[in-house]
Write a protein that holds these residues in place. Structure first.
Motif, PDB file in Angstrom:
ATOM      1  N   SER A  16      -7.080  -2.330  -4.428  1.00 33.69           N
ATOM      2  CA  SER A  16      -6.003  -2.907  -4.700  1.00 33.69           C
ATOM      3  C   SER A  16      -4.707  -2.130  -5.444  1.00 33.69           C
ATOM      4  O   SER A  16      -3.496  -2.200  -4.739  1.00 33.69           O
ATOM      5  CB  SER A  16      -6.147  -4.380  -5.382  1.00 33.69           C
ATOM      6  N   ALA A  17      -5.136  -1.343  -6.499  1.00 32.71           N
ATOM      7  CA  ALA A  17      -3.930  -0.805  -7.051  1.00 32.71           C
ATOM      8  C   ALA A  17      -3.397   0.258  -6.346  1.00 32.71           C
ATOM      9  O   ALA A  17      -2.186   0.406  -6.131  1.00 32.71           O
ATOM     10  CB  ALA A  17      -4.626  -0.035  -8.414  1.00 32.71           C
ATOM     11  N   LEU A  18      -4.110   0.874  -5.530  1.00 34.90           N
ATOM     12  CA  LEU A  18      -3.509   1.832  -4.544  1.00 34.90           C
ATOM     13  C   LEU A  18      -2.781   1.432  -3.511  1.00 34.90           C
ATOM     14  O   LEU A  18      -1.568   1.853  -3.303  1.00 34.90           O
ATOM     15  CB  LEU A  18      -4.628   2.718  -4.101  1.00 34.90           C
ATOM     16  N   THR A  19      -3.295   0.361  -2.786  1.00 37.68           N
ATOM     17  CA  THR A  19      -2.482  -0.069  -1.659  1.00 37.68           C
ATOM     18  C   THR A  19      -1.191  -1.139  -1.827  1.00 37.68           C
ATOM     19  O   THR A  19      -0.453  -1.329  -1.289  1.00 37.68           O
ATOM     20  CB  THR A  19      -3.229  -1.140  -0.659  1.00 37.68           C
ATOM     21  N   SER A  20      -1.261  -1.643  -3.229  1.00 39.97           N
ATOM     22  CA  SER A  20      -0.235  -2.563  -3.586  1.00 39.97           C
ATOM     23  C   SER A  20       0.755  -1.913  -4.537  1.00 39.97           C
ATOM     24  O   SER A  20       1.702  -2.462  -5.156  1.00 39.97           O
ATOM     25  CB  SER A  20      -0.749  -3.855  -4.278  1.00 39.97           C
ATOM     26  N   LEU A  21       0.658  -0.814  -5.107  1.00 37.29           N
ATOM     27  CA  LEU A  21       1.490  -0.247  -6.223  1.00 37.29           C
ATOM     28  C   LEU A  21       2.881  -0.073  -5.784  1.00 37.29           C
ATOM     29  O   LEU A  21       3.897  -0.701  -6.661  1.00 37.29           O
ATOM     30  CB  LEU A  21       1.118   1.191  -6.492  1.00 37.29           C
ATOM     31  N   SER A  22       3.253   0.390  -4.477  1.00 37.91           N
ATOM     32  CA  SER A  22       4.681   0.481  -4.082  1.00 37.91           C
ATOM     33  C   SER A  22       5.248  -0.978  -3.549  1.00 37.91           C
ATOM     34  O   SER A  22       6.560  -0.706  -3.742  1.00 37.91           O
ATOM     35  CB  SER A  22       4.598   1.454  -3.035  1.00 37.91           C
ATOM     36  N   ALA A  23       4.543  -1.823  -3.463  1.00 37.30           N
ATOM     37  CA  ALA A  23       5.029  -3.059  -3.041  1.00 37.30           C
ATOM     38  C   ALA A  23       5.231  -3.847  -4.157  1.00 37.30           C
ATOM     39  O   ALA A  23       6.220  -4.996  -4.167  1.00 37.30           O
ATOM     40  CB  ALA A  23       4.006  -3.861  -2.063  1.00 37.30           C
ATOM     41  N   GLN A  24       4.955  -3.763  -5.586  1.00 38.43           N
ATOM     42  CA  GLN A  24       5.188  -4.543  -6.719  1.00 38.43           C
ATOM     43  C   GLN A  24       6.361  -3.992  -7.535  1.00 38.43           C
ATOM     44  O   GLN A  24       6.428  -2.730  -7.554  1.00 38.43           O
ATOM     45  CB  GLN A  24       3.908  -4.511  -7.392  1.00 38.43           C
ATOM     46  N   PRO A  25       7.330  -4.962  -7.722  1.00 38.40           N
ATOM     47  CA  PRO A  25       8.581  -4.579  -8.475  1.00 38.40           C
ATOM     48  C   PRO A  25       8.004  -4.266 -10.143  1.00 38.40           C
ATOM     49  O   PRO A  25       7.009  -4.746 -10.450  1.00 38.40           O
ATOM     50  CB  PRO A  25       9.390  -5.760  -8.540  1.00 38.40           C
ATOM     51  N   CYS A 179      -3.216  12.893  10.239  1.00 37.86           N
ATOM     52  CA  CYS A 179      -1.978  12.434   9.794  1.00 37.86           C
ATOM     53  C   CYS A 179      -1.290  11.970  11.156  1.00 37.86           C
ATOM     54  O   CYS A 179      -1.440  12.449  12.162  1.00 37.86           O
ATOM     55  CB  CYS A 179      -1.230  13.342   9.066  1.00 37.86           C
ATOM     56  N   PRO A 180      -0.208  11.086  10.845  1.00 39.39           N
ATOM     57  CA  PRO A 180       0.368  10.285  12.013  1.00 39.39           C
ATOM     58  C   PRO A 180       1.360  11.464  12.725  1.00 39.39           C
ATOM     59  O   PRO A 180       1.831  12.428  12.105  1.00 39.39           O
ATOM     60  CB  PRO A 180       1.132   9.433  11.447  1.00 39.39           C
ATOM     61  N   LYS A 181       1.494  11.319  13.975  1.00 38.32           N
ATOM     62  CA  LYS A 181       2.384  12.233  14.886  1.00 38.32           C
ATOM     63  C   LYS A 181       3.734  12.088  14.366  1.00 38.32           C
ATOM     64  O   LYS A 181       4.244  11.061  14.199  1.00 38.32           O
ATOM     65  CB  LYS A 181       2.194  11.913  16.154  1.00 38.32           C
ATOM     66  N   ASN A 182       4.441  13.280  14.573  1.00 34.10           N
ATOM     67  CA  ASN A 182       5.945  13.426  14.357  1.00 34.10           C
ATOM     68  C   ASN A 182       6.317  13.086  12.620  1.00 34.10           C
ATOM     69  O   ASN A 182       7.287  12.388  12.416  1.00 34.10           O
ATOM     70  CB  ASN A 182       6.578  12.473  14.999  1.00 34.10           C
ATOM     71  N   THR A 183       5.451  13.399  11.779  1.00 34.08           N
ATOM     72  CA  THR A 183       5.449  12.958  10.293  1.00 34.08           C
ATOM     73  C   THR A 183       5.446  14.541   9.721  1.00 34.08           C
ATOM     74  O   THR A 183       4.577  15.386  10.217  1.00 34.08           O
ATOM     75  CB  THR A 183       4.417  12.183   9.843  1.00 34.08           C
ATOM     76  N   ILE A 230      -2.950  14.028   3.451  1.00 31.19           N
ATOM     77  CA  ILE A 230      -3.811  13.003   3.725  1.00 31.19           C
ATOM     78  C   ILE A 230      -3.686  11.738   3.019  1.00 31.19           C
ATOM     79  O   ILE A 230      -3.761  10.624   3.427  1.00 31.19           O
ATOM     80  CB  ILE A 230      -5.308  13.585   4.025  1.00 31.19           C
ATOM     81  N   ARG A 231      -3.861  11.879   1.519  1.00 30.85           N
ATOM     82  CA  ARG A 231      -3.757  10.771   0.653  1.00 30.85           C
ATOM     83  C   ARG A 231      -2.577   9.948   0.877  1.00 30.85           C
ATOM     84  O   ARG A 231      -2.477   8.815   1.071  1.00 30.85           O
ATOM     85  CB  ARG A 231      -3.713  11.400  -0.511  1.00 30.85           C
ATOM     86  N   ILE A 232      -1.522  10.704   1.000  1.00 37.02           N
ATOM     87  CA  ILE A 232      -0.078  10.002   1.168  1.00 37.02           C
ATOM     88  C   ILE A 232      -0.022   9.156   2.557  1.00 37.02           C
ATOM     89  O   ILE A 232       0.436   8.000   2.273  1.00 37.02           O
ATOM     90  CB  ILE A 232       1.036  10.926   1.482  1.00 37.02           C
ATOM     91  N   TYR A 233      -0.517   9.580   3.605  1.00 29.63           N
ATOM     92  CA  TYR A 233      -0.224   9.076   4.712  1.00 29.63           C
ATOM     93  C   TYR A 233      -1.372   7.980   5.270  1.00 29.63           C
ATOM     94  O   TYR A 233      -1.310   7.028   5.920  1.00 29.63           O
ATOM     95  CB  TYR A 233      -0.115   9.719   6.178  1.00 29.63           C
ATOM     96  N   ASN A 234      -2.579   7.984   4.574  1.00 26.71           N
ATOM     97  CA  ASN A 234      -3.671   7.166   4.776  1.00 26.71           C
ATOM     98  C   ASN A 234      -4.138   6.348   3.487  1.00 26.71           C
ATOM     99  O   ASN A 234      -4.841   5.572   3.577  1.00 26.71           O
ATOM    100  CB  ASN A 234      -4.778   8.149   5.266  1.00 26.71           C
ATOM    101  N   LYS A 235      -3.344   6.326   2.529  1.00 28.29           N
ATOM    102  CA  LYS A 235      -3.417   5.772   1.211  1.00 28.29           C
ATOM    103  C   LYS A 235      -4.986   6.119   0.734  1.00 28.29           C
ATOM    104  O   LYS A 235      -5.675   5.194   0.336  1.00 28.29           O
ATOM    105  CB  LYS A 235      -3.224   4.398   1.259  1.00 28.29           C
ATOM    106  N   ALA A 236      -5.304   7.322   1.019  1.00 32.71           N
ATOM    107  CA  ALA A 236      -6.892   7.629   0.711  1.00 32.71           C
ATOM    108  C   ALA A 236      -6.983   7.768  -0.477  1.00 32.71           C
ATOM    109  O   ALA A 236      -6.345   8.198  -1.436  1.00 32.71           O
ATOM    110  CB  ALA A 236      -7.055   9.039   1.564  1.00 32.71           C
TER     111      ALA A 236
END
Length: 370
Positions: A16-25, A179-183, A230-236
């Motif tokens: 939860s901390a990893l996936t929601s960190l950027s979304a919380q003010p 990682c996603p294409k064109n990134t 990989i950590r950045i694009y996959n929230k790994a």
């Protein structure tokens, strides 16, 4: 609290901390009373390093001259000795950025670590890339291509056997598989030469699902950049220990005596300018493991697989029933082991880092089904 509930709780917090960190003010700070005046303590005494850092060029020049004129052993402050001291200090301050080698052959190196892969728990792909070379890239592709037919829905990528290399173009090929294409993947930046080369993914990823990364102090060089992107694009999630902090390109510069100065001339920078040198990649879930145990497990896994090293053998414990009956299962187990001339505390090495990863995969799967 049972072990499964504890593992599930850890997974909830970490994921939860990893996936929601950027979304919380950012939280607003609550008013607090004025802090009391600090009391004098030994910890406030400046260190030698901080004192030297506070000296300007005039202070440094005068200090050296005063030493030359007054020190009891003037020979210790000859120009050669002063140069040696200065260079020793530079090496200490630059740390991983500079290495002094005895000759052009460089440091003795072990053979490149081979690729290893298997499927754990029937659905978790375990990939240990080893050295980031072309042979291991081909092996990685073969394993990834087989995953869809084997119902693999999560992957653990183990970079703990990926030592430092300078081949960032090849390293980018490993990153493209996840990682996603064109990134943008990472940028190799050479500040003194004013050069930058950005590596970008030009293909679709070979696996799209839950990814967990394993790292430690042996994860170095271009492998750090691959793990970081990989950590950045996959929230790994990253489990284990902080990486070496050597995601750099070195150049070997020969000295007149034949010695070699290995200097970091370029550094890999992740998207949005995130640096890896010299701090390395930090973990989300720190787990300690002895280097000797890891080496033993990796060598044995080529014959036994990784499963024997992640299955925990339960030990008999003293409980209420045993207490009433006047028995101690722990003591009895120890005595039985001693009769068999075995160490009861060591039934074999255990990979606590991989075990934690598998626990989190299981817990996250349970959460996603709810």
């Amino acid at each position: 609290m049972s072990r499964q509930v504890l593992v599930l709780s850890v997974a909830v917090v970490s994921w939860s901390a990893l996936t929601s960190l950027s979304a919380q003010p950012p939280a607003k700070a609550s008013p607090s009373p004025p802090a009391a005046a600090p009391s004098p303590s030994l910890s406030s005494t400046p260190t030698t390093r901080s004192l030297i850092d506070s000296m300007d060029s005039a202070d440094l020049k005068e200090a050296i001259q005063l030493l030359k004129n007054n020190y009891i052993k003037p020979d210790a402050l000859s120009e050669t000795e002063l140069s040696r001291a200065a260079f020793e200090g530079i090496l200490a301050r630059l740390g991983r950025g500079v290495v002094l080698l005895s000759n052009s052959n460089g440091e003795p190196s072990e053979p490149p670590a081979p690729f290893y892969g298997e499927i754990l728990d029937g659905h978790v792909g375990y990939l240990r890339p080893g050295a980031l070379n072309k042979t291991n890239l081909d092996s990685l592709d073969a394993n990834l291509q087989a995953f869809p037919g084997k119902q693999v829905d999560a992957v653990v990528v183990d970079f703990r056997a990926s030592a430092a290399t300078n081949d960032f173009p090849l390293a980018s090929e490993f990153a493209k598989r996840f990682c996603p294409k064109n990134t943008p993947l990472f940028t190799l930046r050479k500040t003194t030469a004013r050069q930058e080369r950005t590596f970008t993914s030009d293909r679709d990823p070979a696996f799209q699902g839950l990814i967990i990364l394993l790292t430690d102090g042996d994860t170095a060089g271009s492998a750090e950049a691959v793990a970081g992107v990989i950590r950045i694009y996959n929230k790994a999630l990253v489990i284990g220990q902080q990486t070496a902090g050597r995601a750099v390109e070195y150049s070997d510069l020969k000295l007149p005596s034949g010695k070699v100065l290995r200097v970091a001339v370029g550094e890999a920078v992740l998207p949005e300018g995130y640096p890896l040198f010299p701090g390395g990649l930090k973990t989300d879930v720190p787990v300690e493991m002895a280097a000797g145990d890891k080496k033993e497990i990796f060598q044995a896994s080529r014959e036994k697989g990784m499963t024997p090293f992640v299955v925990e053998n339960s030990r008999p414990h003293l409980n209420e029933a045993a207490l009433i009956s006047g028995r101690n299962p722990e003591l009895e187990a120890m005595e039985a082991a001693q009769r068999r001339n075995r160490n009861p505390e060591k039934n074999g090495v255990h990979d606590a880092v991989l075990q934690r990863a598998l626990d989190l995969v299981t817990s996250i799967a349970i959460l996603q089904k709810k």
